[in-house]
Every structure is written in structure tokens, then in C-alpha cells.
Design a protein around this motif. Structure first.
Motif, mmCIF file in Angstrom:
data_model
loop_
_atom_site.group_PDB
_atom_site.id
_atom_site.type_symbol
_atom_site.label_atom_id
_atom_site.label_comp_id
_atom_site.label_asym_id
_atom_site.label_seq_id
_atom_site.Cartn_x
_atom_site.Cartn_y
_atom_site.Cartn_z
ATOM 1 N N SER A 342 -17.534 23.613 101.226
ATOM 2 C CA SER A 342 -18.219 23.415 101.187
ATOM 3 C C SER A 342 -18.984 22.098 100.026
ATOM 4 O O SER A 342 -19.844 20.777 101.480
ATOM 5 C CB SER A 342 -19.388 23.928 101.937
ATOM 6 O OG SER A 342 -19.222 25.427 102.240
ATOM 7 N N GLY A 343 -19.006 22.570 99.756
ATOM 8 C CA GLY A 343 -19.394 20.996 98.410
ATOM 9 C C GLY A 343 -18.481 19.716 98.258
ATOM 10 O O GLY A 343 -18.986 18.254 99.005
ATOM 11 N N LEU A 344 -17.410 19.882 98.692
ATOM 12 C CA LEU A 344 -16.813 18.584 98.505
ATOM 13 C C LEU A 344 -16.818 18.245 99.885
ATOM 14 O O LEU A 344 -16.603 16.571 100.099
ATOM 15 C CB LEU A 344 -15.177 19.313 98.075
ATOM 16 C CG LEU A 344 -14.869 20.064 96.546
ATOM 17 C CD1 LEU A 344 -12.983 20.070 96.969
ATOM 18 C CD2 LEU A 344 -14.505 18.873 96.002
ATOM 19 N N PHE A 345 -16.980 18.669 101.028
ATOM 20 C CA PHE A 345 -16.578 18.209 102.310
ATOM 21 C C PHE A 345 -18.083 17.052 102.355
ATOM 22 O O PHE A 345 -17.932 16.293 102.723
ATOM 23 C CB PHE A 345 -17.358 19.228 103.086
ATOM 24 C CG PHE A 345 -17.137 18.093 104.399
ATOM 25 C CD1 PHE A 345 -16.361 18.082 105.172
ATOM 26 C CD2 PHE A 345 -18.788 18.508 105.354
ATOM 27 C CE1 PHE A 345 -16.527 17.172 107.017
ATOM 28 C CE2 PHE A 345 -18.671 18.019 106.201
ATOM 29 C CZ PHE A 345 -18.167 17.413 107.625
ATOM 30 N N VAL A 346 -19.405 17.805 101.350
ATOM 31 C CA VAL A 346 -20.551 17.124 101.729
ATOM 32 C C VAL A 346 -20.543 15.515 101.261
ATOM 33 O O VAL A 346 -20.711 14.520 101.248
ATOM 34 C CB VAL A 346 -22.141 17.617 101.177
ATOM 35 C CG1 VAL A 346 -22.866 17.111 100.839
ATOM 36 C CG2 VAL A 346 -22.356 18.626 102.113
ATOM 37 N N VAL A 347 -19.806 15.882 99.176
ATOM 38 C CA VAL A 347 -19.508 14.184 98.825
ATOM 39 C C VAL A 347 -18.818 13.503 99.078
ATOM 40 O O VAL A 347 -19.484 12.706 98.894
ATOM 41 C CB VAL A 347 -18.844 14.978 97.499
ATOM 42 C CG1 VAL A 347 -18.488 14.094 96.234
ATOM 43 C CG2 VAL A 347 -19.720 16.101 96.567
ATOM 44 N N THR A 348 -17.502 14.465 99.843
ATOM 45 C CA THR A 348 -16.227 13.385 100.844
ATOM 46 C C THR A 348 -17.207 12.529 101.648
ATOM 47 O O THR A 348 -17.246 10.942 101.957
ATOM 48 C CB THR A 348 -15.428 13.559 100.917
ATOM 49 O OG1 THR A 348 -15.213 14.593 99.998
ATOM 50 C CG2 THR A 348 -14.373 12.972 102.008
ATOM 51 N N LEU A 349 -18.259 13.263 102.774
ATOM 52 C CA LEU A 349 -18.586 12.136 103.453
ATOM 53 C C LEU A 349 -20.324 11.729 103.493
ATOM 54 O O LEU A 349 -20.203 10.351 103.518
ATOM 55 C CB LEU A 349 -19.831 13.811 104.655
ATOM 56 C CG LEU A 349 -20.901 13.179 105.215
ATOM 57 C CD1 LEU A 349 -19.768 12.378 106.737
ATOM 58 C CD2 LEU A 349 -21.267 14.571 106.059
#
Length: 384
Positions: A342-349
Motif C-alpha cells: 500500500s505504501g509503495l502504491f501511494v508513493v508511486t502515485l
């Protein structure tokens, strides 16, 4: 009068404390987990974590059983759920380096009757009462046993006549000295395996719980050839069962590959089952620990009598090289998990949005020519 009453109570507490022995089960306080890796630490170093735990807990509840036999979770379902809902650890030793008496003013000692259902309800009720008074995470629970004989057993077959001694040595039917514990240290502190319970050897028609082992444990160090073997011999119903855990060594990392099992006339090599996280491995000088999953060694040939070997809540380190404590721990928790994803997805976004904004700003250009009144004159057309 009050001083006399306090003295009597303290005397009772100390008298109770002097009669308890192991094995011990600790639960409830968040610092209980720090006791799990203390199996090979010297006595002077092991005392401080215990005394600090006793002092920091707001209350200590000690439950004393009438036996040192195994505590079956089936007979104590309420207690099992209570312990597994939080942090807990198991200490198989017979004596504690430091006891809670004298380090905590709020200590309650409860003697159990020995009946499963009654003890199960009494443990949960008394512990929950303490939680209501002192709060969650502030009460340390200790399950101990009454003073009994030592856990070192010298087994021998009972016969009508005393076996005759020979000039070559002791009687042949005297079994080797065994120990009932789940910490297996090779001679010279060359390797160590610590478990929370006995290994389970599963055959086609039965399961053997290997609780007692011969005290002589060896580690065959073949460092130059890239492997080592930790050999442990167990005694089950008067019969020997030998486990040889093989660890391969390559590029500075050791990996637990398989275990060779010898039981009666049965011999087989069971392969470790799992992925890069569940199969024990670590750099040389580090230990590996996993309490989340059982480690299973399975027989690739399904037709064999020896089916599998199960070890639970383990910590292992080959090539200990004489040290008296575990090295730094590698655990079986993988790097990728739901919160991390989840953290990686938010950072990527967010990085994508930032990249689009920067790209839009870079695509903006200023005009290279500017119009003025001199460069363009206003004209009128008059019609007659």
C-alpha cells in the motif's frame, strides 16, 4: 501490627517462590519477547532482562501446577486463546536465574488443582481480574510447576537381577543419560537449535513426539566442503531416533537443506519445504528464527514409512564457533506485505503526479516576439 502482617505476607510469598520450578511460560507483557533469544547467554547477562521485566510489570500473577508434564492445548482451550492473543515465550529450564519475588510489590501466587477444566477457567479468570485492575499489557503472567525431580533422567531397563559388570565398562543395557528440553547445543558450542516444543516425526501410522534427547550432541563441521551436520539422538519408548540436520554453506550464507532420519531400521532424507523466507537461512554468524510458521521436512517418496518431520517456533544457528549466544536474527517475515505494498502504491502515485507536474512546467515556452505600436500602424479607409 501492620508491619507484622506485611512480614507474614512476604514470608508466604517467598515460601511459594521457593517451591516453583520449570518449565515456565511467560505471557502478557510486551517485553516478554526479549526473553526468547536468551537460551545461550551467560547467567550474569540473563538476570538483567528478567529483573527488569519483573520491575516494569505493574503486577505479576504466578500460576503453580502440580506437575511438569506437557500442557495440552486441547485441555486448556481458554488459556491457549489467552496466551496466543498476545506476546508470550517458553523457557524450558528448571530454574530461573531471577525470580519475581522481591522485585514487584503486586505479586499473586495461585495454586492450581490439577484438573484441566477447573485450571483452565481459574487461570483465565484470575488473569482477567488483574487486567481490569492494572490494565492491558501491564500484567505479567507466569505458569510454573511445583518442585520436582530434575529433568535429567538416567533410564535403564528394569530386570529381576542387577546386570553384571564387565571388565570393559558399565552394563550394556544402561541407556545413555537423557534430557527433556528443547534446546540442543552441540559440543563446544559449535551449533544450536532452539524449539518451543518437541520435534514431531510423522510416520505412516503414528506420530512420534521426540521429547527426550541424549545429551551428547555433535556438529560435523565440513566448512571446506561447504556443509555441516547437526546430529541429535532422541529416545522414544526406549528406542533411538537420530536426526542429522544438514546445512549447506555458499558465498557466506548458510541454508538448512534437509534432515537425515534414522529410526529403528528406517532411514530416509527429508527435504525442507518452503520458500526463501520459510526455509532457514542467514549469513554466516547470524541466526534464523521463525515463530509464525512450522518448518516441515517432507519425504519426496510418498511410499516411505517416514513421512515428515515438523519443528515449530525455532531458532537455529550453525557454525556458532564457540559463542554462548545467538547472533543477530534473520526472521521468516518477507519484505513484501500488504502495508508495504500500500505504501509503495501511494508513493508511486504521488511520484507520478509530481512527474506530470514537472513535465507540464518544462513544456511551457515564453514568446520570442512582442508586438508594439511602431511595428504595426493603425490605418483607416475613407470612402467618398
Amino acid at each position: 501490627m501492620r508491619l507484622i502482617l506485611v512480614g507474614i505476607l512476604l514470608g508466604l510469598v517467598y515460601s511459594c517462590g521457593a517451591t516453583i520450578s520449570g518449565p515456565f511460560l511467560f505471557w502478557g507483557h510486551h517485553k516478554v519477547s526479549s526473553l526468547q533469544a536468551q537460551a545461550l547467554v551467560e547467567a550474569s547477562s540473563r538476570e538483567q532482562p528478567l529483573t527488569q521485566l519483573f520491575r516494569e510489570a505493574k503486577a505479576v500473577v504466578v500460576f503453580v501446577r502440580n506437575t511438569t508434564s506437557r500442557l495440552e492445548g486441547i485441555k486448556y482451550p481458554k488459556f491457549q486463546n489467552l496466551v496466543k492473543s498476545g506476546t508470550w515465550t517458553y523457557l524450558p529450564e528448571r530454574r530461573l536465574i531471577a525470580e519475581p519475588f522481591g522485585y514487584n510489590a503486586n505479586i499473586e501466587v495461585i495454586s492450581l488443582s490439577g484438573h484441566g477444566e477447573e485450571d483452565d477457567a481459574e487461570i483465565v479468570t484470575a488473569y482477567n481480574d488483574a487486567l481490569r485492575i492494572y490494565g492491558n499489557g501491564e500484567v505479567l503472567g507466569i505458569l510454573a510447576s511445583r518442585e520436582e525431580e530434575a529433568h535429567f533422567l538416567a533410564k535403564r531397563e528394569t530386570t529381576e537381577e542387577e546386570p553384571k559388570k564387565t571388565a570393559e565398562g558399565p552394563p550394556a543395557d544402561v541407556a545413555e543419560e537423557t534430557e527433556a528440553s528443547f534446546i540442543y547445543v552441540a559440543e563446544g558450542n559449535k551449533a544450536v537449535l532452539s524449539l518451543n516444543g518437541p520435534p514431531e516425526l510423522r510416520l505412516t501410522n503414528e506420530t512420534l513426539r521426540l521429547e527426550e534427547h541424549i545429551k551428547q550432541i555433535t556438529f560435523d563441521d565440513q566448512h571446506a566442503k561447504g556443509y555441516g551436520r547437526l546430529s541429535i539422538t532422541f529416545m522414544h519408548s526406549g528406542e533411538k531416533c537420530t536426526l542429522r540436520f544438514k546445512f549447506s554453506l555458499a558465498r557466506g550464507t548458510w541454508i538448512g537443506r534437509n534432515v537425515a532420519v534414522e529410526h529403528n531400521e528406517l532411514k530416509s532424507v527429508l527435504l525442507a519445504r518452503g520458500d526463501d523466507y520459510t526455509v532457514p537461512s542467514a549469513p554466516l554468524g547470524f541466526s534464523n528464527r521463525c515463530s509464525a510458521n512450522d518448518l516441515s521436512f517432507n519425504n519426496p517418496n510418498k511410499n516411505e514409512t517416514l513421512q515428515s518431520l515438523i519443528v515449530s517456533d525455532f531458532q537455529v544457528q550453525p557454525w556458532l564457533n564457540g559463542r554462548k549466544e545467538f547472533g543477530e536474527v534473520y526472521d521468516c517475515v518477507g519484505f513484501i506485505s500488504a502495508p508495504i505494498l500500500s505504501g509503495l502504491f501511494v508513493v508511486t502515485l504521488l511520484l507520478g503526479i509530481l512527474g506530470l507536474g514537472i513535465s507540464a512546467m518544462l513544456s511551457m515556452h515564453t514568446p520570442n516576439r512582442f508586438e508594439s505600436s511602431r511595428s504595426k500602424q493603425l490605418t483607416f479607409t475613407v470612402q467618398e
